[in-house]
Design an enzyme around this catalytic site. Structure first.
Site, PDB file in Angstrom:
ATOM      1  CE  LYS A   1      -2.158  -1.164   3.842  1.00  0.00           C
ATOM      2  NZ  LYS A   1      -1.697  -2.513   4.226  1.00  0.00           N
TER       3      LYS A   1
ATOM      4  NE  ARG B   1      -4.359  -1.703  10.100  1.00  0.00           N
ATOM      5  CZ  ARG B   1      -3.308  -1.215   9.440  1.00  0.00           C
ATOM      6  NH1 ARG B   1      -3.294   0.020   9.014  1.00  0.00           N
ATOM      7  NH2 ARG B   1      -2.271  -1.984   9.203  1.00  0.00           N
TER       8      ARG B   1
ATOM      9  NE  ARG C   1       7.245  -3.209   6.061  1.00  0.00           N
ATOM     10  CZ  ARG C   1       5.932  -2.946   5.954  1.00  0.00           C
ATOM     11  NH1 ARG C   1       5.463  -2.362   4.864  1.00  0.00           N
ATOM     12  NH2 ARG C   1       5.096  -3.275   6.897  1.00  0.00           N
TER      13      ARG C   1
ATOM     14  NE  ARG D   1       6.486  -1.060   9.961  1.00  0.00           N
ATOM     15  CZ  ARG D   1       5.320  -1.003   9.346  1.00  0.00           C
ATOM     16  NH1 ARG D   1       5.210  -0.367   8.206  1.00  0.00           N
ATOM     17  NH2 ARG D   1       4.271  -1.610   9.857  1.00  0.00           N
TER      18      ARG D   1
ATOM     19  NE  ARG E   1       1.983  -5.667  11.415  1.00  0.00           N
ATOM     20  CZ  ARG E   1       3.133  -5.626  10.735  1.00  0.00           C
ATOM     21  NH1 ARG E   1       4.199  -6.260  11.180  1.00  0.00           N
ATOM     22  NH2 ARG E   1       3.218  -4.939   9.623  1.00  0.00           N
TER      23      ARG E   1
HETATM   24  P1  ADP Z   1       1.060  -2.538   7.912  1.00  0.00           P
HETATM   25  O1  ADP Z   1      -0.030  -2.251   6.928  1.00  0.00           O
HETATM   26  O2  ADP Z   1       2.296  -3.022   7.256  1.00  0.00           O
HETATM   27  O3  ADP Z   1       0.617  -3.367   9.086  1.00  0.00           O
HETATM   28  P2  ADP Z   1       0.960   0.187   8.887  1.00  0.00           P
HETATM   29  O4  ADP Z   1       2.137   1.054   8.790  1.00  0.00           O
HETATM   30  O5  ADP Z   1      -0.242   0.526   8.075  1.00  0.00           O
HETATM   31  O6  ADP Z   1       1.540  -1.224   8.566  1.00  0.00           O
HETATM   32  O7  ADP Z   1       0.467   0.082  10.408  1.00  0.00           O
HETATM   33  C1  ADP Z   1       1.336  -0.311  11.455  1.00  0.00           C
HETATM   34  C2  ADP Z   1       0.531  -0.519  12.748  1.00  0.00           C
HETATM   35  O8  ADP Z   1      -0.069   0.748  13.142  1.00  0.00           O
HETATM   36  C3  ADP Z   1      -0.630  -1.497  12.665  1.00  0.00           C
HETATM   37  O9  ADP Z   1      -0.216  -2.835  12.865  1.00  0.00           O
HETATM   38  C4  ADP Z   1      -1.543  -0.972  13.796  1.00  0.00           C
HETATM   39  O10 ADP Z   1      -1.094  -1.397  15.066  1.00  0.00           O
HETATM   40  C5  ADP Z   1      -1.371   0.547  13.726  1.00  0.00           C
HETATM   41  N1  ADP Z   1      -2.393   1.161  12.852  1.00  0.00           N
HETATM   42  C6  ADP Z   1      -2.179   1.714  11.631  1.00  0.00           C
HETATM   43  N2  ADP Z   1      -3.338   2.170  11.118  1.00  0.00           N
HETATM   44  C7  ADP Z   1      -4.309   1.898  12.028  1.00  0.00           C
HETATM   45  C8  ADP Z   1      -5.721   2.078  12.080  1.00  0.00           C
HETATM   46  N3  ADP Z   1      -6.388   2.647  11.074  1.00  0.00           N
HETATM   47  N4  ADP Z   1      -6.394   1.668  13.191  1.00  0.00           N
HETATM   48  C9  ADP Z   1      -5.758   1.100  14.202  1.00  0.00           C
HETATM   49  N5  ADP Z   1      -4.434   0.862  14.218  1.00  0.00           N
HETATM   50  C10 ADP Z   1      -3.710   1.250  13.149  1.00  0.00           C
END
Ligand code: ADP
Length: 194
Positions: free
Chosen positions: A14, A89, A128, A134, A146
């Site tokens: 994404k 989400r 990654r 990360r 996740r």
């Molecule tokens: P990825 O899609 O690779 O899991 P992101 O960078 O989008 O990584 O998100 C990292 C973390 O941040 C998620 O695992 C979650 O804990 C938190 N997070 C991100 N966006 C949201 C959201 N919209 N609602 C709740 N938690 C979120």
């Protein structure tokens, strides 16, 4: 406005695709994950709160995430449109996003979901983790958690927008440019009135 939700499991690509599409369509990129990470780095109160959830592979609570998202959107009053990456989400986040856009006289144009299988996701995220630093990408158990959270809590978002006839599925396997052109074709189809 062109308001796109770029959707898909962790590791679907994404962020990579969003950064290419914002240039092409002149959109503002809002990545909730990036904002949380910036807050963690800056040791803000929000960062400290978010870190405990992120490190456990869980979602940050809706109330906190929705408030943050709304303030990011408001920082860009002249935007021609947004790419929402990592948000919504949960169904509650989707409802809050729709309500906010309605108030602005706007709506979501399309939800584009990138399809990538579980084994490929785990491979990409571990890769990654080695290069990005990360912490949530370093541990295979957190990665699996996740992906499970995505399956259980986040896929209902897809159904929510399917009901509005706004869901388009995109094959997320292939070269980066190839996937960008699949996404662009889908966006261009939405822009052309039927
Ligand atoms: P990825 O899609 O690779 O899991 P992101 O960078 O989008 O990584 O998100 C990292 C973390 O941040 C998620 O695992 C979650 O804990 C938190 N997070 C991100 N966006 C949201 C959201 N919209 N609602 C709740 N938690 C979120």
């Amino acid at each position: 406005m062109l308001n796109i939700i770029l959707f898909g499991p962790p590791g679907a690509g994404k962020g990579t695709q969003a950064s290419l599409l914002i240039t092409k369509y002149n959109l503002v990129h809002i990545s909730t994950g990036d904002i949380f990470r910036a807050n963690i780095k800056g040791a803000t109160e929000l960062g400290t709160l978010a870190k405990s959830f992120i490190d456990a592979g869980q979602l940050v609570p809706d109330e906190v995430t929705i408030k943050m998202l709304e303030s990011e959107v408001k920082k860009n009053p002249n935007a021609e449109g947004f790419i929402f990456d990592g948000f919504p989400r949960t169904v509650a986040q989707s409802e809050a996003l729709d309500a906010m856009l309605t108030k602005m006289g706007e709506s979501i144009t399309v939800l584009l979901s990138l399809n990538v299988d579980r084994d490929e996701l785990i491979k990409r995220l571990l890769g990654r983790g080695e290069s990005s630093g990360r912490s949530d990408d370093k541990d295979e158990n957190i990665i699996k958690k996740r992906i499970d959270v995505y399956t259980n809590e986040t896929t209902p978002v897809m159904n929510y927008y399917s009901k509005q006839n706004k869901h388009v599925a995109i094959n997320g396997i292939g070269e980066v440019e190839e996937i960008t052109s699949r996404l662009s074709n889908a966006i261009d189809n939405c822009k052309t009135p039927l």
